[in-house]
Design a protein around this motif. Structure first.
Motif, short mmCIF file in Angstrom:
data_model
loop_
_atom_site.label_atom_id
_atom_site.label_comp_id
_atom_site.label_asym_id
_atom_site.label_seq_id
_atom_site.Cartn_x
_atom_site.Cartn_y
_atom_site.Cartn_z
N ASN A 26 4.64 3.95 -5.73
CA ASN A 26 5.43 2.74 -5.52
C ASN A 26 5.89 2.57 -4.07
O ASN A 26 7.05 2.33 -3.81
N SER A 28 5.10 0.19 -2.00
CA SER A 28 5.48 -1.19 -1.72
C SER A 28 5.36 -2.03 -2.99
O SER A 28 4.66 -1.66 -3.92
N TYR A 29 6.10 -3.12 -3.00
CA TYR A 29 6.02 -4.02 -4.14
C TYR A 29 6.42 -5.43 -3.70
O TYR A 29 7.01 -5.62 -2.65
N SER A 30 6.10 -6.41 -4.55
CA SER A 30 6.44 -7.80 -4.28
C SER A 30 7.12 -8.40 -5.50
O SER A 30 6.71 -8.15 -6.64
N ILE A 31 8.13 -9.22 -5.22
CA ILE A 31 8.82 -9.97 -6.28
C ILE A 31 9.05 -11.38 -5.74
O ILE A 31 9.63 -11.55 -4.67
N SER A 35 8.14 -9.23 -0.17
CA SER A 35 7.57 -7.88 -0.22
C SER A 35 8.52 -6.87 0.41
O SER A 35 9.26 -7.18 1.33
N THR A 37 8.23 -2.75 1.75
CA THR A 37 7.48 -1.52 1.97
C THR A 37 8.49 -0.44 2.30
O THR A 37 9.28 -0.58 3.23
#
Length: 74
Positions: A26, A28-31, A35, A37
């Motif tokens: 995990n 990085s993630y996007s919501i 984003s 990182t």
């Protein structure tokens, strides 16, 4: 590199290896189009390489060997 002991170098190496394990999952993630990182994995790898060399150099010095040789395999 004055003032850095083998124990300090080993502790730093251990911390960077733990950091690598932490960001391997995990990173990085996007919501909703935004984003995040968490860390730069490439920079962590550079730090691990650096501290591995320092540990090897200081270990060699502690054991009385003046030179560290690296063997690069194919």
């Amino acid at each position: 590199m004055t003032g850095i002991t083998l124990a300090t170098a080993q502790a730093q190496l251990d911390l960077w290896v733990a950091a690598d394990a932490a960001v391997s999952k995990n990173q990085s993630y996007s919501i909703a189009g935004r984003s995040l990182t968490r860390a730069d994995a490439g920079e962590i790898t550079k730090k691990i390489d650096y501290w591995q060399r320092q540990v090897a150099r200081l270990s060699a010095r502690a054991s009385g060997r003046s030179r560290v040789r690296y063997i690069v395999g194919e």
